[in-house]
Motif scaffolding. Sequence first.
Motif, PDB file in Angstrom:
ATOM      1  N   VAL A  60       1.050  -1.522  -0.144  1.00  0.00           N
ATOM      2  CA  VAL A  60       0.257   0.072   0.586  1.00  0.00           C
ATOM      3  C   VAL A  60       0.756   1.082  -0.032  1.00  0.00           C
ATOM      4  CG1 VAL A  60      -1.848   1.061   1.266  1.00  0.00           C
ATOM      5  CG2 VAL A  60      -1.985  -0.774   1.458  1.00  0.00           C
ATOM      6  N   MET A  61       0.966   1.910  -1.408  1.00  0.00           N
ATOM      7  CA  MET A  61       1.394   3.679  -1.373  1.00  0.00           C
ATOM      8  C   MET A  61       0.940   4.338  -2.215  1.00  0.00           C
ATOM      9  SD  MET A  61       5.709   2.038  -1.395  1.00  0.00           S
ATOM     10  CE  MET A  61       5.135   0.861  -2.633  1.00  0.00           C
ATOM     11  N   SER A  71      -3.618  -9.464   4.288  1.00  0.00           N
ATOM     12  CA  SER A  71      -2.962 -10.413   4.635  1.00  0.00           C
ATOM     13  C   SER A  71      -4.440 -11.100   3.590  1.00  0.00           C
ATOM     14  CB  SER A  71      -3.100 -10.956   6.086  1.00  0.00           C
ATOM     15  OG  SER A  71      -4.443  -9.872   6.470  1.00  0.00           O
ATOM     16  N   GLN A  72      -5.103 -10.330   2.970  1.00  0.00           N
ATOM     17  CA  GLN A  72      -5.545 -11.329   2.180  1.00  0.00           C
ATOM     18  C   GLN A  72      -5.642 -11.760   1.077  1.00  0.00           C
ATOM     19  OE1 GLN A  72      -5.543  -7.947   2.464  1.00  0.00           O
ATOM     20  NE2 GLN A  72      -7.699  -7.512   2.744  1.00  0.00           N
ATOM     21  N   ARG A 124      -1.620 -12.768  -5.997  1.00  0.00           N
ATOM     22  CA  ARG A 124      -1.240 -11.856  -6.799  1.00  0.00           C
ATOM     23  C   ARG A 124       0.455 -11.964  -7.252  1.00  0.00           C
ATOM     24  NH1 ARG A 124      -2.115  -6.067  -7.998  1.00  0.00           N
ATOM     25  NH2 ARG A 124      -1.029  -6.097 -10.708  1.00  0.00           N
ATOM     26  N   ALA A 125       0.500 -11.553  -5.816  1.00  0.00           N
ATOM     27  CA  ALA A 125       1.868 -10.922  -5.824  1.00  0.00           C
ATOM     28  C   ALA A 125       2.743 -12.203  -6.550  1.00  0.00           C
ATOM     29  CB  ALA A 125       2.255 -10.613  -4.314  1.00  0.00           C
ATOM     30  N   LYS A 126       2.207 -13.550  -6.053  1.00  0.00           N
ATOM     31  CA  LYS A 126       3.475 -15.256  -6.134  1.00  0.00           C
ATOM     32  C   LYS A 126       2.873 -15.058  -7.422  1.00  0.00           C
ATOM     33  CE  LYS A 126       3.387 -17.192  -2.095  1.00  0.00           C
ATOM     34  NZ  LYS A 126       2.993 -18.206  -0.872  1.00  0.00           N
ATOM     35  N   VAL A 153       3.841 -10.530   6.244  1.00  0.00           N
ATOM     36  CA  VAL A 153       2.598  -9.664   6.967  1.00  0.00           C
ATOM     37  C   VAL A 153       3.011  -8.826   8.148  1.00  0.00           C
ATOM     38  CG1 VAL A 153       0.526 -10.040   7.957  1.00  0.00           C
ATOM     39  CG2 VAL A 153       0.952 -10.958   5.920  1.00  0.00           C
ATOM     40  N   LYS A 154       3.635  -7.101   7.757  1.00  0.00           N
ATOM     41  CA  LYS A 154       4.406  -6.937   9.225  1.00  0.00           C
ATOM     42  C   LYS A 154       3.614  -7.245  10.092  1.00  0.00           C
ATOM     43  CE  LYS A 154       5.119  -2.440   6.223  1.00  0.00           C
ATOM     44  NZ  LYS A 154       4.225  -1.677   5.732  1.00  0.00           N
ATOM     45  N   ALA A 155       2.074  -6.857  10.212  1.00  0.00           N
ATOM     46  CA  ALA A 155       1.206  -6.723  11.238  1.00  0.00           C
ATOM     47  C   ALA A 155       1.418  -8.704  12.314  1.00  0.00           C
ATOM     48  CB  ALA A 155      -0.664  -7.036  11.150  1.00  0.00           C
ATOM     49  N   THR A 156       1.871  -9.497  11.530  1.00  0.00           N
ATOM     50  CA  THR A 156       1.804 -10.774  12.574  1.00  0.00           C
ATOM     51  C   THR A 156       3.678 -10.961  12.687  1.00  0.00           C
ATOM     52  OG1 THR A 156       1.763 -12.058  10.485  1.00  0.00           O
ATOM     53  CG2 THR A 156      -0.476 -11.329  11.763  1.00  0.00           C
TER      54      THR A 156
END
Length: 129
Positions: free
Chosen positions: A58-59, A89-90, A96-98, A107-110
């Motif tokens: 997200v930027m 984290s969806q 899509r990234a893969k 995932v930053k949050a975890t």
Amino acid sequence: MDKKYSILILDDDKMLLDMYSIKFSKIGLSVNAIPNSLQALKLLRDGLSPDIIMIDIVMPTMDGLQVLETIRKEKLAVNSTIIMLTNQSQSADIERAKLLGADGYIVKATTIPSEVVSEVMDIAKKHGL
């Protein structure tokens, strides 16, 4: 580490950029911390080819998945290990990234920052670092 490895960190959060710059520098990596997608792509188009590229999704201007897609399409930094570091984290984003060729997804949050550093280095080692 005999060779000095390099990492390009792309994130619009200045605090995170600073923190990860320090963390990766401490383990001996040369760090390029860039807050802007277009600036990062310009560096890569100009020939920068870091061992590792860590991208937030997200930027503003251009999101991290678009950056990843551009890097792969234009064959920039072909030997770089590319890792997405994001709060997205969806499974659709991960998938899509893969599909776009990300070598890793964190995932930053975890994940606490020191774990991020370890995970990034583990993923890079699996890709021949």
